[in-house]
Enzyme design. Sequence first.
Site, PDB file in Angstrom:
ATOM      1  N   LYS A  22     -29.330 -56.583 -55.149  1.00  0.00           N
ATOM      2  CA  LYS A  22     -29.517 -57.110 -53.784  1.00  0.00           C
ATOM      3  C   LYS A  22     -29.630 -55.941 -52.794  1.00  0.00           C
ATOM      4  O   LYS A  22     -30.521 -55.916 -51.958  1.00  0.00           O
ATOM      5  CB  LYS A  22     -28.332 -57.986 -53.407  1.00  0.00           C
ATOM      6  CG  LYS A  22     -28.242 -58.342 -51.926  1.00  0.00           C
ATOM      7  CD  LYS A  22     -27.077 -59.244 -51.609  1.00  0.00           C
ATOM      8  CE  LYS A  22     -25.818 -58.519 -51.332  1.00  0.00           C
ATOM      9  NZ  LYS A  22     -25.689 -57.945 -49.978  1.00  0.00           N
ATOM     10  N   ASN A  23     -28.712 -54.977 -52.932  1.00  0.00           N
ATOM     11  CA  ASN A  23     -28.633 -53.914 -51.920  1.00  0.00           C
ATOM     12  C   ASN A  23     -29.669 -52.813 -52.112  1.00  0.00           C
ATOM     13  O   ASN A  23     -29.718 -51.873 -51.323  1.00  0.00           O
ATOM     14  CB  ASN A  23     -27.215 -53.337 -51.863  1.00  0.00           C
ATOM     15  CG  ASN A  23     -26.237 -54.380 -51.328  1.00  0.00           C
ATOM     16  OD1 ASN A  23     -26.650 -55.422 -50.803  1.00  0.00           O
ATOM     17  ND2 ASN A  23     -24.957 -54.140 -51.490  1.00  0.00           N
ATOM     18  N   ARG A 121     -18.908 -54.241 -38.072  1.00  0.00           N
ATOM     19  CA  ARG A 121     -20.213 -53.783 -38.559  1.00  0.00           C
ATOM     20  C   ARG A 121     -21.073 -53.161 -37.432  1.00  0.00           C
ATOM     21  O   ARG A 121     -22.177 -53.608 -37.162  1.00  0.00           O
ATOM     22  CB  ARG A 121     -20.988 -54.902 -39.236  1.00  0.00           C
ATOM     23  CG  ARG A 121     -20.236 -55.732 -40.240  1.00  0.00           C
ATOM     24  CD  ARG A 121     -19.869 -55.035 -41.520  1.00  0.00           C
ATOM     25  NE  ARG A 121     -20.969 -54.654 -42.365  1.00  0.00           N
ATOM     26  CZ  ARG A 121     -21.506 -55.429 -43.326  1.00  0.00           C
ATOM     27  NH1 ARG A 121     -21.063 -56.659 -43.486  1.00  0.00           N
ATOM     28  NH2 ARG A 121     -22.489 -54.998 -44.074  1.00  0.00           N
ATOM     29  N   ASP A 304     -17.336 -53.072 -52.524  1.00  0.00           N
ATOM     30  CA  ASP A 304     -17.862 -54.376 -52.941  1.00  0.00           C
ATOM     31  C   ASP A 304     -17.237 -54.874 -54.235  1.00  0.00           C
ATOM     32  O   ASP A 304     -17.517 -55.990 -54.656  1.00  0.00           O
ATOM     33  CB  ASP A 304     -19.379 -54.304 -53.122  1.00  0.00           C
ATOM     34  CG  ASP A 304     -20.082 -54.088 -51.802  1.00  0.00           C
ATOM     35  OD1 ASP A 304     -21.293 -53.772 -51.823  1.00  0.00           O
ATOM     36  OD2 ASP A 304     -19.429 -54.197 -50.758  1.00  0.00           O
TER      37      ASP A 304
HETATM   38  C1  EPZ Z   1     -24.047 -51.726 -47.233  1.00  0.00           C
HETATM   39  O1  EPZ Z   1     -23.673 -52.263 -45.982  1.00  0.00           O
HETATM   40  C2  EPZ Z   1     -24.043 -52.903 -48.198  1.00  0.00           C
HETATM   41  N1  EPZ Z   1     -25.014 -53.915 -47.766  1.00  0.00           N
HETATM   42  C3  EPZ Z   1     -22.643 -53.517 -48.250  1.00  0.00           C
HETATM   43  O2  EPZ Z   1     -22.673 -54.559 -49.217  1.00  0.00           O
HETATM   44  C4  EPZ Z   1     -21.656 -52.442 -48.708  1.00  0.00           C
HETATM   45  O3  EPZ Z   1     -20.344 -52.975 -48.687  1.00  0.00           O
HETATM   46  C5  EPZ Z   1     -21.723 -51.241 -47.744  1.00  0.00           C
HETATM   47  O4  EPZ Z   1     -23.095 -50.752 -47.692  1.00  0.00           O
HETATM   48  C6  EPZ Z   1     -20.824 -50.107 -48.181  1.00  0.00           C
HETATM   49  O5  EPZ Z   1     -21.168 -49.698 -49.465  1.00  0.00           O
HETATM   50  C7  EPZ Z   1     -26.323 -53.714 -48.027  1.00  0.00           C
HETATM   51  O6  EPZ Z   1     -26.721 -52.693 -48.553  1.00  0.00           O
HETATM   52  C8  EPZ Z   1     -27.251 -54.824 -47.616  1.00  0.00           C
HETATM   53  P1  EPZ Z   1     -22.171 -49.032 -44.191  1.00  0.00           P
HETATM   54  P2  EPZ Z   1     -23.785 -51.340 -44.648  1.00  0.00           P
HETATM   55  O7  EPZ Z   1     -23.106 -48.793 -43.062  1.00  0.00           O
HETATM   56  O8  EPZ Z   1     -24.965 -50.471 -44.733  1.00  0.00           O
HETATM   57  C9  EPZ Z   1     -19.197 -48.329 -40.603  1.00  0.00           C
HETATM   58  C10 EPZ Z   1     -22.209 -56.657 -50.123  1.00  0.00           C
HETATM   59  O9  EPZ Z   1     -21.163 -57.278 -50.357  1.00  0.00           O
HETATM   60  N2  EPZ Z   1     -20.410 -48.111 -39.801  1.00  0.00           N
HETATM   61  O10 EPZ Z   1     -22.114 -48.044 -45.312  1.00  0.00           O
HETATM   62  O11 EPZ Z   1     -23.639 -52.237 -43.483  1.00  0.00           O
HETATM   63  C11 EPZ Z   1     -19.065 -49.787 -41.011  1.00  0.00           C
HETATM   64  O12 EPZ Z   1     -18.457 -50.542 -39.969  1.00  0.00           O
HETATM   65  C12 EPZ Z   1     -22.361 -55.902 -48.820  1.00  0.00           C
HETATM   66  O13 EPZ Z   1     -23.208 -56.593 -50.890  1.00  0.00           O
HETATM   67  C13 EPZ Z   1     -20.282 -47.658 -38.498  1.00  0.00           C
HETATM   68  O14 EPZ Z   1     -19.173 -47.462 -38.001  1.00  0.00           O
HETATM   69  O15 EPZ Z   1     -22.450 -50.471 -44.803  1.00  0.00           O
HETATM   70  C14 EPZ Z   1     -18.211 -49.706 -42.235  1.00  0.00           C
HETATM   71  O16 EPZ Z   1     -16.849 -49.623 -41.846  1.00  0.00           O
HETATM   72  C15 EPZ Z   1     -21.122 -56.010 -47.942  1.00  0.00           C
HETATM   73  N3  EPZ Z   1     -21.404 -47.463 -37.747  1.00  0.00           N
HETATM   74  C16 EPZ Z   1     -18.636 -48.395 -42.884  1.00  0.00           C
HETATM   75  O17 EPZ Z   1     -19.307 -47.648 -41.856  1.00  0.00           O
HETATM   76  C17 EPZ Z   1     -22.657 -47.678 -38.267  1.00  0.00           C
HETATM   77  O18 EPZ Z   1     -23.653 -47.458 -37.543  1.00  0.00           O
HETATM   78  C18 EPZ Z   1     -19.602 -48.579 -44.058  1.00  0.00           C
HETATM   79  O19 EPZ Z   1     -20.711 -49.265 -43.580  1.00  0.00           O
HETATM   80  C19 EPZ Z   1     -22.761 -48.143 -39.595  1.00  0.00           C
HETATM   81  C20 EPZ Z   1     -21.628 -48.349 -40.345  1.00  0.00           C
END
Ligand code: EPZ
Length: 424
Positions: A22-23, A121, A304
């Site tokens: 998916k990701n 998020r 995840d």
């Molecule tokens: C991706 O989400 C995945 N989703 C998530 O999978 C996964 O949990 C996550 O990466 C971490 O591995 C997809 O790829 C579609 P991040 P993403 O940006 O990109 C903070 C699932 O269950 N952050 O790495 O949104 C954020 O709040 C889903 O399949 C900021 O602060 O994750 C979080 O605490 C859930 N500012 C941390 O970073 C930003 O601009 C990680 O988020 C972006 C993120």
Amino acid sequence: MDQFVINGGCPLEGEVTISGAKNAVLPILAATVLGSGQSVINNVPQLHDVKVMKEVLNNLGARVQGDSDQIMVDTSALDCCEIPESLMRKMRATVFLMGPLIARFGKVKISQPGGCSIGSRPIDLHLKGLKALGVEFKQRHGALEGSVDKLVGAEIHLDFPSVGATENIMMAATKAKGETLIYNAAKEPEIIDLQNYLNRLGAKVRGAGTNVIKVKGVEELNAVDYQVIPDRIEAGTFLVAAAITKGNVLIKDIIPEHIEAVAAKLTEAGIEMKVDHNQIEVIGKETWQGINIKTLPYPGLPTDMQAQLMSFLSLAEDTSIITENIFENRLSHADELRRMGAKIRIEGNTAIVNGVDKLYGTIVRATDLRAGAALVLAGLGAEGETVVDNIYHIDRGYEYLEDKLTKLGADIIRKTDLSITDAD
Ligand code: EPZ
């Protein structure tokens, strides 16, 4: 709202084939916007989130065909750079379209993506990176409008190795003038898959999988055929399903190194596994030990998989400490597991799990995708009947979950109960 009704206690036996990731497929579908022509994407999982992404691409003027594991996306006639709020609300991963739309049209309009049950998020790192490439953003009535005459390469340092921010910046930088360096980039396998797709389109991206990604901008990108990598989180979920039911399952069509951290933790708990080049056999045990877990960016233990492992460790011989370091609110499944008899204490971002002999089936509610999967696993390992409600969360990220589990001997059925609303 659909529910799963599960009668626990059946050890899973047999073989399961893992679907496409998916990701990986979501950012790759977004990246089709960068090129012109028809891309054919293979190994696409039939998921709600993929359906939404197809709807968004259609809405932008792309021609999207295919309902099987193959999708044809023709972006030649793309003529819109705005994503309506109704579609943004359906799936926050539409935020991945910001980079490609700005790279193609020099502008984008999206509604500010909301948070979800696992955290606020924010997208500040996405915006910081795109601004470094020259994009100007304005907030207007809840919408976010970005525009730029010409993207120019830059050096970007991410405060946190955000997966989405790394992907958005990579995609925008493919058509920026000059070179872009992304420091502290996310290293997940899905980033490498995106790099491989972008380079097949004619982009010049290097370094995915390390913490420095270099992108040399090009003028034009085309369209190609591409096969998406297997879903490491689905694979990890089935590893745990085999272990929690004390079964013996061969998990096929995977890349074992992508779930090394999960397999290592199950081994530490006492589960036996046989690893081959594209499959893992789990030989379940009657008992397992408690272990300590900290979620980290890849190659650390993936956030995840945290919920699924909490279900498994609820039945361990002794105590486990689970620390969630990625999302600020991703322990809510503990409440539902406690309703099944688990002994879990939450202290900040840490769960102290005292293993119990049995979990007992009852009605539980999925609060997000992976929490839902964790409750299905708990139901499989519990005594009696478990009803998991709100399983639309699960349908977002698992293809034919009940069918795959049934083939392994699980007693699980999907029930569509129109009388139950999602009223909290
Ligand atoms: C991706 O989400 C995945 N989703 C998530 O999978 C996964 O949990 C996550 O990466 C971490 O591995 C997809 O790829 C579609 P991040 P993403 O940006 O990109 C903070 C699932 O269950 N952050 O790495 O949104 C954020 O709040 C889903 O399949 C900021 O602060 O994750 C979080 O605490 C859930 N500012 C941390 O970073 C930003 O601009 C990680 O988020 C972006 C993120």
